[in-house]
Design an enzyme around this catalytic site. Structure first.
Site, PDB file in Angstrom:
ATOM      1  N   ASP A 218      -2.737   6.729  -3.102  1.00 62.28           N
ATOM      2  CA  ASP A 218      -1.536   6.096  -2.540  1.00 62.28           C
ATOM      3  C   ASP A 218      -0.937   5.044  -3.468  1.00 62.28           C
ATOM      4  O   ASP A 218      -1.407   4.846  -4.599  1.00 62.28           O
ATOM      5  CB  ASP A 218      -1.837   5.501  -1.153  1.00 62.28           C
ATOM      6  CG  ASP A 218      -2.693   4.248  -1.222  1.00 62.28           C
ATOM      7  OD1 ASP A 218      -3.487   4.129  -2.175  1.00 62.28           O
ATOM      8  OD2 ASP A 218      -2.580   3.391  -0.327  1.00 62.28           O
TER       9      ASP A 218
ATOM     10  N   ASP B  47      -5.856   2.702  -3.185  1.00 64.13           N
ATOM     11  CA  ASP B  47      -7.098   2.617  -2.411  1.00 64.13           C
ATOM     12  C   ASP B  47      -7.324   3.825  -1.508  1.00 64.13           C
ATOM     13  O   ASP B  47      -8.427   4.024  -1.013  1.00 64.13           O
ATOM     14  CB  ASP B  47      -7.198   1.291  -1.629  1.00 64.13           C
ATOM     15  CG  ASP B  47      -6.026   1.048  -0.707  1.00 64.13           C
ATOM     16  OD1 ASP B  47      -5.108   1.894  -0.662  1.00 64.13           O
ATOM     17  OD2 ASP B  47      -6.013   0.003  -0.024  1.00 64.13           O
ATOM     18  N   ARG B  48      -6.286   4.648  -1.302  1.00 65.49           N
ATOM     19  CA  ARG B  48      -6.482   5.851  -0.476  1.00 65.49           C
ATOM     20  C   ARG B  48      -6.641   7.083  -1.354  1.00 65.49           C
ATOM     21  O   ARG B  48      -6.249   7.083  -2.526  1.00 65.49           O
ATOM     22  CB  ARG B  48      -5.269   6.078   0.434  1.00 65.49           C
ATOM     23  CG  ARG B  48      -5.049   4.972   1.413  1.00 65.49           C
ATOM     24  CD  ARG B  48      -3.917   5.296   2.364  1.00 65.49           C
ATOM     25  NE  ARG B  48      -3.822   4.239   3.355  1.00 65.49           N
ATOM     26  CZ  ARG B  48      -3.321   4.386   4.572  1.00 65.49           C
ATOM     27  NH1 ARG B  48      -2.861   5.557   4.946  1.00 65.49           N
ATOM     28  NH2 ARG B  48      -3.280   3.384   5.408  1.00 65.49           N
TER      29      ARG B  48
ATOM     30  N   LYS C 120     -11.497  -0.073  -0.350  1.00 66.59           N
ATOM     31  CA  LYS C 120     -11.613   1.369  -0.462  1.00 66.59           C
ATOM     32  C   LYS C 120     -11.041   1.763  -1.815  1.00 66.59           C
ATOM     33  O   LYS C 120     -10.251   1.020  -2.394  1.00 66.59           O
ATOM     34  CB  LYS C 120     -10.912   2.062   0.691  1.00 66.59           C
ATOM     35  CG  LYS C 120      -9.457   1.695   0.916  1.00 66.59           C
ATOM     36  CD  LYS C 120      -8.988   2.307   2.220  1.00 66.59           C
ATOM     37  CE  LYS C 120      -7.499   2.157   2.414  1.00 66.59           C
ATOM     38  NZ  LYS C 120      -7.138   1.018   3.257  1.00 66.59           N
TER      39      LYS C 120
ATOM     40  N   SER D 261       0.806  -1.215   0.000  1.00 64.41           N
ATOM     41  CA  SER D 261       0.000   0.000   0.000  1.00 64.41           C
ATOM     42  C   SER D 261       0.843   1.271   0.000  1.00 64.41           C
ATOM     43  O   SER D 261       1.608   1.503  -0.907  1.00 64.41           O
ATOM     44  CB  SER D 261      -0.951  -0.036   1.188  1.00 64.41           C
ATOM     45  OG  SER D 261      -1.863   1.025   1.100  1.00 64.41           O
ATOM     46  N   HIS D 262       0.729   2.059   1.074  1.00 61.70           N
ATOM     47  CA  HIS D 262       1.401   3.356   1.110  1.00 61.70           C
ATOM     48  C   HIS D 262       2.810   3.256   1.701  1.00 61.70           C
ATOM     49  O   HIS D 262       3.482   4.266   1.842  1.00 61.70           O
ATOM     50  CB  HIS D 262       0.572   4.313   1.962  1.00 61.70           C
ATOM     51  CG  HIS D 262       0.354   3.762   3.330  1.00 61.70           C
ATOM     52  ND1 HIS D 262      -0.604   2.800   3.581  1.00 61.70           N
ATOM     53  CD2 HIS D 262       1.006   3.964   4.484  1.00 61.70           C
ATOM     54  CE1 HIS D 262      -0.529   2.458   4.851  1.00 61.70           C
ATOM     55  NE2 HIS D 262       0.434   3.145   5.426  1.00 61.70           N
TER      56      HIS D 262
ATOM     57  N   ASP E 143      -1.051   1.823  -3.840  1.00 61.00           N
ATOM     58  CA  ASP E 143      -1.887   0.791  -4.471  1.00 61.00           C
ATOM     59  C   ASP E 143      -3.269   1.314  -4.865  1.00 61.00           C
ATOM     60  O   ASP E 143      -4.137   0.536  -5.259  1.00 61.00           O
ATOM     61  CB  ASP E 143      -2.032  -0.428  -3.548  1.00 61.00           C
ATOM     62  CG  ASP E 143      -2.774  -0.102  -2.273  1.00 61.00           C
ATOM     63  OD1 ASP E 143      -2.652   1.030  -1.783  1.00 61.00           O
ATOM     64  OD2 ASP E 143      -3.498  -0.978  -1.753  1.00 61.00           O
TER      65      ASP E 143
HETATM   66  C1  VG1 Z   1      -3.866   1.498   8.531  1.00 60.41           C
HETATM   67  C2  VG1 Z   1      -5.075   2.388   8.724  1.00 60.41           C
HETATM   68  C3  VG1 Z   1      -6.335   1.620   8.398  1.00 60.41           C
HETATM   69  C4  VG1 Z   1      -6.250   1.039   6.979  1.00 60.41           C
HETATM   70  C5  VG1 Z   1      -4.990   0.215   6.848  1.00 60.41           C
HETATM   71  C6  VG1 Z   1      -4.784  -0.292   5.442  1.00 60.41           C
HETATM   72  O1  VG1 Z   1      -3.927   0.412   9.433  1.00 60.41           O
HETATM   73  O2  VG1 Z   1      -5.111   2.888  10.034  1.00 60.41           O
HETATM   74  O3  VG1 Z   1      -7.438   2.468   8.542  1.00 60.41           O
HETATM   75  O4  VG1 Z   1      -7.365   0.240   6.695  1.00 60.41           O
HETATM   76  O5  VG1 Z   1      -3.855   1.003   7.200  1.00 60.41           O
HETATM   77  O6  VG1 Z   1      -4.714   0.749   4.511  1.00 60.41           O
HETATM   78  P1  VG1 Z   1      -3.101   0.362  10.801  1.00 60.41           P
HETATM   79  O7  VG1 Z   1      -3.388  -0.978  11.407  1.00 60.41           O
HETATM   80  O8  VG1 Z   1      -1.667   0.585  10.459  1.00 60.41           O
HETATM   81  O9  VG1 Z   1      -3.617   1.501  11.616  1.00 60.41           O
HETATM   82  V1  VG1 Z   1      -3.771   0.571   3.141  1.00 60.41           V
HETATM   83  O10 VG1 Z   1      -4.027   1.865   2.065  1.00 60.41           O
HETATM   84  O11 VG1 Z   1      -2.258   0.503   3.848  1.00 60.41           O
HETATM   85  O12 VG1 Z   1      -4.226  -0.878   2.539  1.00 60.41           O
HETATM   86 CO    CO Z   2      -3.402   1.564   0.179  1.00 61.14          CO
END
Ligand code: VG1
Ligand code: CO
Length: 560
Positions: A279, A283-284, A379, A114-115, A281
């Site tokens: 971001d 989704d953000r 998302k 992801s990010h 991937d």
């Molecule tokens: C974080 C965010 C959460 C989100 C997750 C995945 O998780 O707080 O809201 O769903 O990342 O997002 P955590 O456990 O680090 O707080 V992504 O765009 O990284 O798939």
């Molecule tokens: Co992401």
């Protein structure tokens, strides 16, 4: 071509987190590490890997292409029937969710962290999504983890390396492999959701409505191009950092005010009316116009309130709204006003899936720049960005003066009040310190005097009475599954709230998140910054928890 069995050693650290397994690339490159996890996914699939059709995609980061070949080899040995693969391994997370659903497959393997930063010295990740297109529920991720702890061997068919850069139908040994266009199906579904003729008319007839989309060198570049340039016929200038790179250009592909600095700088310098970023991937999302930053918690509330301007919801209706627990309560008020069912779920998109599958959830979001709907089971950054364009186009219909993001927000606050919200992240602190902080919260919560106690801010006269404390537990209304320990919550008598939880997406060390929320119905405060609006509450939260002492940090790493 024969199937070979390889003896392996089990790992104890392959527990999928909030969203898949994320580790340093170097860890995934270790002997057997990637292979073991892929074998465990295929063994843990609800109906087994044999005879299945699986989607493979991801954000194209470093180590993805090698992993696609590993999945071919192990998948072929397990007896997978068909792989549908995004060209060159690329499919944004929401696009992969769409492909899984559209072609009625048995699930997908997403290669993304992801990010998190990418490249040989940064992070890689593997995530399994089930046939509904959503992240695997805890029952499946727990099973994957159990298998990884005891795995003794994995099997591979070595049919060489298959070129995944060319679209078409191929064979990997006996397995059908279809390499597909990464963007086409996604644009098609977007066209069924939004009012593109309205948006197109608005953007082409309103030159003062300037736009900038920043892909942060993640996966959304080609998606942004397909929508902004090819569909809406805008000039190339609306795109920035839209070439996907295996290391995201060395950046941190997270769309917030800290990491999306290129976007923030350009928006401020050129006074861009509508800026947006996604971001790694895809989704953000972040929505940021000149002088107007949309807090993700507000974003989902506004989108829900304006749902009627979006053809998908106008036609199909809104069946319920939801947010993750730490997300501000802005959407609760919208749900109530419209008479929609409302849900509060733990952090992580996987908890929304069951509700959507049951037809009880249409629009939802997380404070972490995640917004989406039941068009897919992830998302969706680009979806949220186009949703805002759709809303702005609708809001500007028949107006002689440009209605901006800021006006939409202020109108929303006037209607519902404003939920000031901020998140403090203390990244890569010691696990001991983080655990001690949480242990101390447990002790505080158990002490009979804590509830009802009063705390005074250090820089003003403001004071807060603790009205309730709890560690959030969620019972899924559809399947009854229970998820405990989802965050420590302290509520105050004025409706303010502070939440603490440990991140489940980091690749090493611990990250503590503190979420702060304060509701205001005082119109004179609506224009304030979140930092000002929340200052006294933050002081009190830090004092109550002695956070600085436990974490040895004076300041958070990131404030969003
Ligand atoms: C974080 C965010 C959460 C989100 C997750 C995945 O998780 O707080 O809201 O769903 O990342 O997002 P955590 O456990 O680090 O707080 V992504 O765009 O990284 O798939
Ligand atoms: Co992401």
């Amino acid at each position: 071509m024969s199937i070979k069995e390889f003896k392996t050693t089990a790992f104890s650290d392959q527990k999928p987190g909030t969203s898949g397994l994320r580790k340093r690339v170097k860890v995934f490159q270790g002997e057997h590490y990637t292979e073991n996890f892929v074998q465990a996914i295929l063994d843990a699939m609800p109906n087994g890997g044999k005879g299945s059709t699986l989607v493979i995609g991801g954000d194209g980061r470093y180590w993805a292409r090698e992993t696609v070949q590993t999945i071919f080899k192990i998948g072929a040995a397990v007896g997978v029937k068909k792989f549908i693969v995004g060209q060159d391994s690329i499919l944004s997370t929401p696009a992969a969710s769409n492909i899984i659903r559209k072609y009625k497959t048995d699930g997908g393997i997403l290669l993304t962290a992801s990010h998190n930063p990418g490249g040989p010295n940064a992070d890689f990740g593997i995530k399994f999504n089930t046939s509904n297109g959503g992240p695997a529920p805890e029952s499946v991720t727990n099973k994957i983890f159990e298998i990884t702890k005891t795995l003794k061997s994995y099997k591979m068919l070595d049919a060489g390396t298959l070129d995944i850069t060319k679209i078409g139908s191929f064979k990997y040994g006996p397995v059908d492999v279809e390499i597909i266009d990464s963007v086409k199906d996604y644009v098609e579904i977007m066209e069924t959701i939004f009012d593109f003729p309205l948006i197109s008319k608005f953007v082409s007839s309103t030159p003062e409505f300037t736009i900038l989309f920043d892909g942060l060198h993640g996966v959304t570049g080609p998606y942004g191009r397909a929508i902004f340039v090819d569909t809406l016929k805008l000039s190339e200038d609306v795109l920035q950092n839209c070439i996907p790179l295996q290391d995201f250009g060395g950046g941190h592909p997270d769309p917030n005010l800290t990491y999306a600095h290129d976007l923030v700088a350009a928006v401020e310098k050129k006074q861009i009316v509508f800026g947006a970023a996604s971001d790694g991937d895809g989704d953000r999302n972040m929505i940021y116009g000149a002088g107007a930053f949309v807090t993700p918690s507000d974003s989902v509330a506004v989108i829900a309130d304006w749902a009627d301007s979006i053809p998908y919801f106008k036609k199909g209706g809104v069946h319920g709204v939801a947010r993750s627990m730490p997300t501000s309560k802005a959407i609760d008020a919208v749900g109530k006003a419209h008479g929609w069912e409302f849900f509060e779920v733990p952090t992580g998109w996987k908890f929304f899936g069951n509700l959507m599958d049951a037809g009880r959830l249409s629009i939802c979001g997380e404070e972490s720049f995640g917004t989406g709907s039941d068009h897919v089971r992830e998302k969706d950054g680009v979806w949220a960005i186009v949703a805002w364009l759709n809303i702005l186009a609708a809001a500007n219909q028949g107006k002689s003066k440009l209605v901006t993001i800021k006006e939409i927000l202020l109108d929303h606050y006037k209607k519902y009040g404003r939920n000031f919200f901020s998140r403090y992240d203390y990244e890569e602190v010691s696990s001991e310190g983080a655990n001690a902080l949480i242990d101390n919260l447990d002790k505080l919560f158990a002490s009979p005097n804590f509830k009802g106690s009063k705390y005074k801010a250090s820089s003003s006269d403001a004071s807060f009475d603790v009205s309730d404390v709890y560690n959030f537990t969620y019972t899924d209304p559809i399947d009854g599954s229970v998820s405990k320990n989802q965050g420590h919550v302290i509520t105050f008598s004025d409706g303010s709230r502070v939440v603490f939880r440990l991140s489940g997406t980091g690749s090493h060390g611990a990250t503590v998140r503190m979420y702060i929320e304060k509701y205001s119905k005082n119109e004179s405060e609506y224009g304030n910054s979140a930092a000002d609006g929340l200052k006294p509450l933050i002081e009190v939260a830090l004092e109550i928890t002695q956070l600085k002492k436990f974490l040895g940090r004076d300041e958070p790493t990131v404030i969003t």
